[in-house]
Write an enzyme that holds these catalytic residues in place. Structure first.
Site, PDB file in Angstrom:
ATOM      1  N   GLU A   1       9.170  -1.575 -11.187  1.00 44.64           N
ATOM      2  CA  GLU A   1       9.249  -0.553 -11.640  1.00 44.64           C
ATOM      3  C   GLU A   1       9.232   0.421 -11.947  1.00 44.64           C
ATOM      4  O   GLU A   1       8.677   1.432 -13.055  1.00 44.64           O
ATOM      5  CB  GLU A   1       8.129  -0.012 -10.096  1.00 44.64           C
ATOM      6  CG  GLU A   1       7.872  -0.470  -9.325  1.00 44.64           C
ATOM      7  CD  GLU A   1       8.192  -1.686  -8.551  1.00 44.64           C
ATOM      8  OE1 GLU A   1       9.321  -1.948  -7.970  1.00 44.64           O
ATOM      9  OE2 GLU A   1       6.986  -2.650  -7.610  1.00 44.64           O
TER      10      GLU A   1
ATOM     11  N   ARG B   1      -8.002   6.080  -2.983  1.00 43.66           N
ATOM     12  CA  ARG B   1      -6.722   4.852  -4.601  1.00 43.66           C
ATOM     13  C   ARG B   1      -8.546   3.712  -4.802  1.00 43.66           C
ATOM     14  O   ARG B   1      -8.787   3.964  -6.146  1.00 43.66           O
ATOM     15  CB  ARG B   1      -6.566   3.559  -4.061  1.00 43.66           C
ATOM     16  CG  ARG B   1      -7.052   3.345  -2.873  1.00 43.66           C
ATOM     17  CD  ARG B   1      -5.896   1.960  -2.068  1.00 43.66           C
ATOM     18  NE  ARG B   1      -6.365   1.543  -0.823  1.00 43.66           N
ATOM     19  CZ  ARG B   1      -6.631   0.571  -0.453  1.00 43.66           C
ATOM     20  NH1 ARG B   1      -6.653  -0.672  -0.964  1.00 43.66           N
ATOM     21  NH2 ARG B   1      -6.655   0.064   0.440  1.00 43.66           N
TER      22      ARG B   1
ATOM     23  N   SER C   1      -4.311  -3.247  -4.824  1.00 43.34           N
ATOM     24  CA  SER C   1      -4.302  -2.886  -4.297  1.00 43.34           C
ATOM     25  C   SER C   1      -4.251  -1.117  -4.602  1.00 43.34           C
ATOM     26  O   SER C   1      -5.474  -0.150  -3.985  1.00 43.34           O
ATOM     27  CB  SER C   1      -3.370  -3.269  -3.078  1.00 43.34           C
ATOM     28  OG  SER C   1      -3.247  -4.059  -2.742  1.00 43.34           O
TER      29      SER C   1
ATOM     30  N   ARG D   1      -4.297   4.570   1.143  1.00 39.02           N
ATOM     31  CA  ARG D   1      -5.397   3.301   1.220  1.00 39.02           C
ATOM     32  C   ARG D   1      -6.302   3.730   1.723  1.00 39.02           C
ATOM     33  O   ARG D   1      -7.400   2.869   1.486  1.00 39.02           O
ATOM     34  CB  ARG D   1      -4.114   2.592   2.248  1.00 39.02           C
ATOM     35  CG  ARG D   1      -4.371   1.529   2.465  1.00 39.02           C
ATOM     36  CD  ARG D   1      -3.242   0.257   3.680  1.00 39.02           C
ATOM     37  NE  ARG D   1      -4.077  -0.612   3.197  1.00 39.02           N
ATOM     38  CZ  ARG D   1      -4.832  -1.107   5.015  1.00 39.02           C
ATOM     39  NH1 ARG D   1      -3.916  -0.505   6.037  1.00 39.02           N
ATOM     40  NH2 ARG D   1      -4.979  -2.035   5.148  1.00 39.02           N
TER      41      ARG D   1
ATOM     42  N   ASP E   1       1.395  -1.959   7.436  1.00 39.52           N
ATOM     43  CA  ASP E   1       3.024  -2.551   6.635  1.00 39.52           C
ATOM     44  C   ASP E   1       3.960  -2.428   7.174  1.00 39.52           C
ATOM     45  O   ASP E   1       4.908  -2.822   6.374  1.00 39.52           O
ATOM     46  CB  ASP E   1       2.523  -2.586   5.082  1.00 39.52           C
ATOM     47  CG  ASP E   1       1.588  -3.461   4.638  1.00 39.52           C
ATOM     48  OD1 ASP E   1       1.492  -4.137   4.544  1.00 39.52           O
ATOM     49  OD2 ASP E   1       1.843  -2.927   2.759  1.00 39.52           O
TER      50      ASP E   1
ATOM     51  N   PHE F   1       7.461   2.718  -3.604  1.00 37.68           N
ATOM     52  CA  PHE F   1       8.418   2.022  -5.073  1.00 37.68           C
ATOM     53  C   PHE F   1       8.076   2.629  -6.378  1.00 37.68           C
ATOM     54  O   PHE F   1       9.230   3.320  -7.005  1.00 37.68           O
ATOM     55  CB  PHE F   1       7.554   0.758  -5.483  1.00 37.68           C
ATOM     56  CG  PHE F   1       7.506  -0.023  -4.002  1.00 37.68           C
ATOM     57  CD1 PHE F   1       8.600   0.171  -2.934  1.00 37.68           C
ATOM     58  CD2 PHE F   1       6.239  -0.081  -3.727  1.00 37.68           C
ATOM     59  CE1 PHE F   1       8.314  -0.475  -2.307  1.00 37.68           C
ATOM     60  CE2 PHE F   1       6.113  -1.049  -2.891  1.00 37.68           C
ATOM     61  CZ  PHE F   1       7.302  -1.525  -1.774  1.00 37.68           C
TER      62      PHE F   1
ATOM     63  N   HIS G   1      -1.570   4.418  -1.771  1.00 34.86           N
ATOM     64  CA  HIS G   1      -0.400   3.811  -0.282  1.00 34.86           C
ATOM     65  C   HIS G   1       0.619   4.732   0.257  1.00 34.86           C
ATOM     66  O   HIS G   1       1.909   4.172   0.788  1.00 34.86           O
ATOM     67  CB  HIS G   1      -0.214   2.090  -0.560  1.00 34.86           C
ATOM     68  CG  HIS G   1      -1.458   0.996  -0.894  1.00 34.86           C
ATOM     69  ND1 HIS G   1      -2.111   1.325  -1.164  1.00 34.86           N
ATOM     70  CD2 HIS G   1      -2.061   0.573   0.624  1.00 34.86           C
ATOM     71  CE1 HIS G   1      -2.869   0.937  -1.582  1.00 34.86           C
ATOM     72  NE2 HIS G   1      -2.726  -0.592  -0.484  1.00 34.86           N
TER      73      HIS G   1
END
Lengths: 308, 272
Positions: free
Chosen positions: A55, A7, A34, A164, A114, A80, A106
């Site tokens: 989204e 990322r 992020s 991530r 998370d 998402f 992620h």
């Protein structure tokens, strides 16, 4: 070895490509710090759209922008993007062949702390069932940048899966990578490990362990899951005694399934599947989770030995 | 343009709608007929489009977010000369460009593939954003159903259009009050539609959706509204123009048989 999250490479590359591709528009759904698209937003505020925590609408709007001639990179977490917005991606981007790059970060269990609600293992499976969708899962920071540019140059929908966690960089900047062509990064004659995304680094480590044990393992970075490089897979099936697939994704419907589909129809060979075994994840450090959920170096080694 | 001209166009569009759906043996007449006057005004008066050059630079764009009313868009496109009217007979048949719901890859003049409710609205927002980005003065018109307003994405799109001050976007709600399972009020109340859009930051007008003076007036007012998108809440009658289809939810998604089609065409002044 240098480490970088894919990322991070993505965010950095976007800024560079923003200058090169004046048609490039970037979108995000309130996760730009992020997903790393915030840097593009700073450099090209007029071409960056934060769509808020919405989204579904982001991907519908992305379709409208693309149909109006823009090249769109629209980012959020993989969960998402592909989960919540699946049907919008299917109907408004896939069916219309809109020039939208769904650059989702992620992905997988290495989201870590998370926990299960954010750890997606279904995204590759979902995206590869959409006709005309290109599915890319880069293995390191350098290949992420190279493949992102290939994706931008390709006219049509692309799903790009990004991680991530920081992972080792093993490609050189001048690596020749093409969408739809696997990359054989280590030759071997006994067994083949076909890996994708961050599991490629683990596969390389596993190959070193196997070498110490006298097993000569081939390692293929299958950065493109669709269109799949069947030629390279069949070659591995013919030349080695078995194939281990390794992915940070469910063993149902992802790389392993795609490789199995290719193998059974042309050159059946024994296979073993490293991936999330039809269970949800949990909170923890990425390395702890990879170990607990059997996606670690030792798991690949054991699987390869089991095929010999 | 005389209102009379638009009335004739709308009548022809309604005749085509009935013929198309009858020939197809399935489809959605109720919501096609309720939107016919709005669509006629857009294609024959309001929008800057060129049937000879459907991709004309700077054109206005139309998105039928309530894609199940495809027959009314097809009828308008054919009436305007985007393709021969004869093609309308092929609606929903295998190999036809006229899919059950509009496909932008197949039909000249169709700007967005729709059918899954709410998504066309989001796409229209994207088109309006692209025009702003390019300094393109083309405007974007999107027609939504009232039942469609129950989709969450509609309000995400509404929020984003106001946030990005898309005064080049006009959303027309075909407010006929009925959806497949019955009246909106019984299925899932959407009222107050006007206040909801206003609360989301839109310029809102409520009009009689079969009155050309009001339809055209609302489009003209939308052009003069700066800094906000405009929502035109058009009160319409489902099945408008065919007595036995009017205000009857049963005609949401049902094709007329020979006898019913004959009767409908008689009422509309069309030929069987």
């Amino acid at each position: 070895m240098e480490k970088m999250a894919t990322r991070q490479a993505y965010g950095k590359a976007l800024v560079e490509f923003g200058a090169k591709y004046s048609n490039l528009v970037v979108m995000d759904a309130d996760l730009s710090k992020s997903t790393m698209t915030a840097e593009f937003g700073k450099a090209y505020p007029e071409r960056f759209f934060n769509m808020g925590i919405a989204e579904q609408n982001m991907y519908a709007v992305a379709a409208g922008l693309a149909i109006s001639g823009k090249t769109v990179c629209a980012s959020t977490f993989a969960m998402f993007a592909t989960g919540r917005a699946f049907e919008i991606i299917r109907n408004s981007i896939g069916y219309t062949k809109a020039n939208v790059k769904i650059c989702a970060t992620h992905a997988g269990i290495t989201v870590g702390e998370d926990g299960a609600s954010h750890q997606t293992f279904e995204d590759i499976a979902l995206m590869r069932t959409i006709p005309g969708m290109t599915v890319i899962n880069p293995s390191d920071g350098v290949s992420a940048k190279i493949l992102l540019e290939r994706a931008i140059e390709l006219d049509g929908p692309v799903y790009m899966r990004l991680g991530r966690a920081a992972v080792p960089v093993f490609y050189k900047e001048d690596a020749e990578l093409e969408i739809g062509k696997g990359s054989c990064i280590r030759d071997g004659k006994d067994v083949t490990v076909i890996a994708t995304g961050i599991m490629v680094g683990k596969a390389l480590e596993a190959a070193s362990v196997l070498a110490e044990k006298g097993v000569d393992a081939r390692v293929v970075d299958m950065h493109t899951i669709k269109p799949l490089d069947k030629e390279m897979i069949v070659k591995a099936a013919r030349e080695t005694r078995g194939i281990v697939t390794a992915e940070e994704h469910s063993v149902i419907g992802g790389l392993g399934s795609a490789v199995a589909e290719a193998v059974v129809s042309s050159c059946p060979v024994k296979m073993a599947f490293i991936g999330q075994r039809d269970v949800f994840g949990e909170s923890g450090k990425p390395d702890e989770l990879l170990a607990k959920y059997a996606m670690d170096v030792s798991d690949i080694v054991r699987a390869a030995e089991g095929l010999l | 343009m005389e209102h009379k001209v638009l009335e004739d166009v709308a009548r022809n569009i309604r005749i085509s709608v009935v013929k198309e759906i009858h020939a197809a043996g399935s489809g959605h007449p109720g919501g096609s007929l309720s939107a016919a006057d709005i669509v006629a005004a857009l294609y024959f008066d309001e929008m800057n489009i060129d049937p000879g050059n459907p991709k004309m630079e700077g054109r206005d764009r139309f998105v039928l977010s309530k894609g199940h009313a495809g027959p009314v868009q097809y009828a308008a496109l054919a009436e305007r000369g985007f393709f021969p009217k004869k093609d309308l007979e092929s609606l929903r048949k295998i190999g036809s460009k006229l899919q059950g719901h509009p496909d932008l890859r197949k039909v000249p003049g169709v700007e967005m593939s729709t059918g899954s409710l709410g998504q066309g609205f989001g796409a229209a927002v994207g088109m309006a954003m692209a025009n702003k980005l390019d300094g393109n003065t083309g405007r974007v018109y999107v027609v939504l159903g009232d039942g469609e307003l129950q989709e969450g994405i509609v309000w995400e799109a509404a929020m984003s259009a106001a946030h990005y001050k898309l005064d080049n976007l006009v959303a027309i709600v075909d407010w006929n009050g009925l959806q497949i399972d019955g009246p909106n009020d019984e299925v899932m109340a959407v009222k107050p539609v006007d206040k909801k859009f206003a609360a989301f930051g839109w310029n809102v007008t409520v009009i009689a959706g079969h009155n050309f003076e009001q339809i055209r007036g609302a489009f003209a007012a939308a052009r003069n509204c700066k800094g906000k998108p405009t929502a035109i809440v058009a009160k319409t009658c489902k099945g408008k123009g065919v007595s036995f289809m009017e205000n009857n939810a049963a005609w949401h998604g049902k094709a007329p048989n020979d006898e019913e089609a004959k009767q409908a065409l008689l009422e509309l002044g069309g030929e069987w």
